[in-house]
Design an enzyme around this catalytic site. Structure first.
Site, PDB file in Angstrom:
ATOM      1  N   SER A 119      16.741  -2.185  18.225  1.00 55.28           N
ATOM      2  CA  SER A 119      16.460  -1.370  17.041  1.00 55.28           C
ATOM      3  C   SER A 119      15.221  -1.844  16.303  1.00 55.28           C
ATOM      4  O   SER A 119      14.739  -1.146  15.410  1.00 55.28           O
ATOM      5  CB  SER A 119      17.668  -1.397  16.096  1.00 55.28           C
ATOM      6  OG  SER A 119      17.980  -2.730  15.732  1.00 55.28           O
ATOM      7  N   HIS A 140      16.469   3.946  22.038  1.00 53.97           N
ATOM      8  CA  HIS A 140      17.225   3.514  20.864  1.00 53.97           C
ATOM      9  C   HIS A 140      18.204   4.598  20.415  1.00 53.97           C
ATOM     10  O   HIS A 140      17.803   5.618  19.848  1.00 53.97           O
ATOM     11  CB  HIS A 140      16.253   3.157  19.726  1.00 53.97           C
ATOM     12  CG  HIS A 140      16.937   2.669  18.495  1.00 53.97           C
ATOM     13  ND1 HIS A 140      16.491   2.914  17.230  1.00 53.97           N
ATOM     14  CD2 HIS A 140      18.086   1.924  18.357  1.00 53.97           C
ATOM     15  CE1 HIS A 140      17.295   2.351  16.360  1.00 53.97           C
ATOM     16  NE2 HIS A 140      18.278   1.756  17.013  1.00 53.97           N
ATOM     17  N   GLU A 152      15.464   7.521  19.960  1.00 51.55           N
ATOM     18  CA  GLU A 152      14.046   7.176  19.915  1.00 51.55           C
ATOM     19  C   GLU A 152      13.637   6.606  21.276  1.00 51.55           C
ATOM     20  O   GLU A 152      14.258   5.655  21.762  1.00 51.55           O
ATOM     21  CB  GLU A 152      13.780   6.134  18.828  1.00 51.55           C
ATOM     22  CG  GLU A 152      13.930   6.668  17.415  1.00 51.55           C
ATOM     23  CD  GLU A 152      13.723   5.579  16.365  1.00 51.55           C
ATOM     24  OE1 GLU A 152      13.153   5.900  15.322  1.00 51.55           O
ATOM     25  OE2 GLU A 152      14.150   4.425  16.599  1.00 51.55           O
ATOM     26  N   ASN A 190      14.402   3.151  11.585  1.00 51.73           N
ATOM     27  CA  ASN A 190      14.696   1.875  10.921  1.00 51.73           C
ATOM     28  C   ASN A 190      13.604   1.474   9.942  1.00 51.73           C
ATOM     29  O   ASN A 190      13.864   0.777   8.960  1.00 51.73           O
ATOM     30  CB  ASN A 190      14.919   0.776  11.964  1.00 51.73           C
ATOM     31  CG  ASN A 190      16.383   0.647  12.299  1.00 51.73           C
ATOM     32  OD1 ASN A 190      17.244   0.813  11.439  1.00 51.73           O
ATOM     33  ND2 ASN A 190      16.684   0.375  13.555  1.00 51.73           N
TER      34      ASN A 190
END
Length: 285
Positions: A119, A140, A152, A190
């Protein structure tokens, strides 16, 4: 590439979710972990979730049985050699991921695609430890993997476009919405989410609003599905804190990504969220 078998490294929350998702979409799955007991526990959780889908009449008994039979577990990393794509969901430590990919390279075909579910760590750095980094990319998923629609796809500096194209096709076949991004700290989600958590912690510790008030406001006024504290409990406060530290460090200590000290205190207390039956909320019952 004709993908029939997906390998998943790590049977924790994310690994189990990715394995379940892959089985639900008709893939054969080889789920690897170091410890057979952990694998057994993970498989029990996956099977319970599939049984609940039968109870809700979302899948048939026959489909449920086929999904269960499509997941095999192993503690031998060489057993992943039949997989066309391997998705690593091990703990967020670069040395662990580096060693896993080096071992995989010894046992797998040169065509096997290696994807990391990291992440926040650098996909470029992870890929640099194998001889052919062009086949290493980020994939991800978000927790819970079977339900969250976004994936992702992270392109490291040496990742080939062919690798990204294959993973994009795979993500689509898993009924996910892939978004391709460069290998930047925190990628997209994130990076955007760091201020969401950090500012919520500051609001709480400045006694402007309680945990419950912040969460309720964000859900009612902001239309978020979960508030920042509920989300930290779901993700794991330790996982979230580690991600914040990585993003902060990767941006050379930019103040806007600085972690809040209280997040570290929560980790030190062992109140890690749902998985520990207690975080910002209690989950004893």
């Amino acid at each position: 590439m004709n993908i029939t078998t997906i390998g998943v490294i790590g049977s924790g929350t994310m690994g189990a979710g990715i394995a379940q998702l892959s089985a639900q979409q008709g893939f054969q799955v080889v789920l690897y972990d170091l410890n057979q007991e952990i694998l057994t526990q993970s498989l029990t959780i996956i099977f319970k979730r599939l049984d609940r889908l039968v109870e809700k009449q979302k899948i048939s008994d026959v489909s449920c049985t086929a999904m269960k039979e499509s997941i095999r577990t192993t503690t031998v990393i060489a057993d992943l050699n039949e997989c066309q794509v391997i998705i690593e969901a091990a703990p967020e430590k670069i040395e662990i991921k580096r060693d896993i990919f080096k071992q995989l390279e010894e046992h797998c075909s040169p065509e096997t695609i290696f994807a990391t579910n990291t992440s926040s760590l650098s996909v470029t750095e992870i890929g640099s430890h194998v001889e052919s980094p062009s086949r290493v990319a980020g994939m991800h998923f978000f927790n819970p993997a079977p339900l969250m629609p976004l994936v992702e796809l992270v392109k490291g500096i040496q990742t080939s476009q062919e690798t990204i194209d294959i993973l994009k096709e795979l993500a689509t076949s898993l009924h996910k919405s892939p978004v391709i991004c460069e290998d930047t700290p925190g990628f997209i989600v994130n990076r955007v989410a760091r201020p969401y958590y950090n500012e919520a912690l500051r609001v709480m510790k400045d006694q402007i609003a309680s945990v419950e008030q912040v969460d309720n406001i964000m859900k009612k006024a902001g239309k978020f599905k979960m508030g920042p504290f509920e989300l930290q409990d779901l993700i794991g406060i330790d996982v979230n804190f580690a991600t914040t530290k990585t993003v902060h460090g990767s941006f050379f200590n930019e103040s806007r990504f600085r972690p809040h000290y209280y997040q570290e205190r929560m980790v030190q207390s062992g109140r890690l969220g749902r998985k520990a039956k207690g975080g910002f909320y209690s989950y004893e019952s």
